[in-house]
Design a protein around this motif. Structure first.
Motif, PDB file in Angstrom:
ATOM      1  N   GLU A  47       0.835  -1.215   0.000  1.00 12.78           N
ATOM      2  CA  GLU A  47       0.000   0.000   0.000  1.00 12.78           C
ATOM      3  C   GLU A  47       0.866   1.260   0.000  1.00 12.78           C
ATOM      4  O   GLU A  47       0.620   2.197  -0.752  1.00 12.78           O
ATOM      5  CB  GLU A  47      -0.930   0.002   1.210  1.00 12.78           C
ATOM      6  CG  GLU A  47      -1.817   1.227   1.273  1.00 12.78           C
ATOM      7  CD  GLU A  47      -2.788   1.205   2.438  1.00 12.78           C
ATOM      8  OE1 GLU A  47      -3.799   1.918   2.353  1.00 12.78           O
ATOM      9  OE2 GLU A  47      -2.541   0.493   3.435  1.00 12.78           O
ATOM     10  N   GLU A  48       1.881   1.277   0.840  1.00 11.18           N
ATOM     11  CA  GLU A  48       2.775   2.438   0.904  1.00 11.18           C
ATOM     12  C   GLU A  48       3.519   2.626  -0.409  1.00 11.18           C
ATOM     13  O   GLU A  48       3.618   3.735  -0.928  1.00 11.18           O
ATOM     14  CB  GLU A  48       3.773   2.279   2.059  1.00 11.18           C
ATOM     15  CG  GLU A  48       3.175   2.438   3.424  1.00 11.18           C
ATOM     16  CD  GLU A  48       2.626   3.842   3.678  1.00 11.18           C
ATOM     17  OE1 GLU A  48       3.109   4.820   3.072  1.00 11.18           O
ATOM     18  OE2 GLU A  48       1.701   3.954   4.494  1.00 11.18           O
ATOM     19  N   SER A  51       1.030   3.663  -3.284  1.00 12.62           N
ATOM     20  CA  SER A  51       0.543   5.033  -3.046  1.00 12.62           C
ATOM     21  C   SER A  51       1.626   6.061  -3.335  1.00 12.62           C
ATOM     22  O   SER A  51       1.353   7.117  -3.914  1.00 12.62           O
ATOM     23  CB  SER A  51       0.052   5.179  -1.601  1.00 12.62           C
ATOM     24  OG  SER A  51      -1.053   4.348  -1.369  1.00 12.62           O
ATOM     25  N   ASN A  52       2.869   5.748  -2.943  1.00  8.80           N
ATOM     26  CA  ASN A  52       3.975   6.673  -3.210  1.00  8.80           C
ATOM     27  C   ASN A  52       4.232   6.818  -4.706  1.00  8.80           C
ATOM     28  O   ASN A  52       4.458   7.926  -5.195  1.00  8.80           O
ATOM     29  CB  ASN A  52       5.250   6.217  -2.503  1.00  8.80           C
ATOM     30  CG  ASN A  52       5.246   6.531  -1.030  1.00  8.80           C
ATOM     31  OD1 ASN A  52       4.445   7.316  -0.550  1.00  8.80           O
ATOM     32  ND2 ASN A  52       6.135   5.893  -0.299  1.00  8.80           N
ATOM     33  N   GLY A 107       1.859  12.263   6.580  1.00  8.36           N
ATOM     34  CA  GLY A 107       2.701  11.635   5.564  1.00  8.36           C
ATOM     35  C   GLY A 107       4.159  11.599   5.962  1.00  8.36           C
ATOM     36  O   GLY A 107       4.554  12.014   7.048  1.00  8.36           O
ATOM     37  N   GLY A 110       6.216   6.516   4.883  1.00 10.37           N
ATOM     38  CA  GLY A 110       6.122   5.351   4.004  1.00 10.37           C
ATOM     39  C   GLY A 110       7.409   4.566   3.878  1.00 10.37           C
ATOM     40  O   GLY A 110       7.426   3.341   4.044  1.00 10.37           O
ATOM     41  N   LEU A 113       8.320   2.873   7.145  1.00  9.82           N
ATOM     42  CA  LEU A 113       7.465   1.701   7.357  1.00  9.82           C
ATOM     43  C   LEU A 113       7.922   0.519   6.513  1.00  9.82           C
ATOM     44  O   LEU A 113       8.031  -0.607   7.022  1.00  9.82           O
ATOM     45  CB  LEU A 113       6.016   2.026   7.006  1.00  9.82           C
ATOM     46  CG  LEU A 113       5.179   2.661   8.101  1.00  9.82           C
ATOM     47  CD1 LEU A 113       3.831   3.094   7.549  1.00  9.82           C
ATOM     48  CD2 LEU A 113       5.000   1.724   9.267  1.00  9.82           C
TER      49      LEU A 113
END
Length: 140
Positions: A47-48, A51-52, A107, A110, A113
């Motif tokens: 997801e990270e 999304s990035n 934010g 990411g 994580l």
């Protein structure tokens, strides 16, 4: 765990594609009999990453995005491939983790994580795009 297989999902690289990518990761985890806590880590890392790419690489306009999961023994290798502008990890400032959450901007966590959730994280700029490879070991 099912031994050695590869699953791949391609999409248009829009934010609306992210839920489908997460469902794809969860389905692969179920097929491979990956522990729920490890599946959560893999899903969050994807997801990270996705999304990035969409927000920063494609600046929200979308573009080709491919997520590939390779299960081999007790390890899972995740590849996130795109054709966005190159990413320069060394130019990203480390996030401020000392300031209380309510005082920090939204934010910026990411990469941190991904590195904490996965055992290996590698980024490559290729002639035809970019490849982020993440490895999680001992997924049984």
């Amino acid at each position: 765990m099912t031994e050695g297989f590869v699953r791949e999902m391609r999409c248009e690289g829009a934010m609306s594609d992210v839920p489908g990518l997460l469902e794809f990761v969860e389905a692969v985890c179920a097929e491979a009999e990956i522990r729920p806590d490890t599946c959560f880590d893999l899903t969050l890392a994807v997801e990270e990453a996705a999304s990035n790419v969409i927000a920063h690489g494609y600046k929200g306009r979308g573009g080709p995005l491919c997520v590939r999961l390779e299960v081999s023994g007790d390890d899972v290798t995740v590849g996130v491939r795109d054709q966005a502008r190159p990413f320069k990890p060394g130019k990203i400032k480390p996030p401020d983790t000392k300031t209380p959450l309510e005082d920090r901007p939204v934010g910026g966590l990411g990469l941190l994580l991904m590195h904490r959730l996965m055992d290996e994280v590698h980024y490559e700029t290729l002639p035809d795009g970019n490849l982020l490879t993440m490895v999680k070991r001992g997924v049984k």
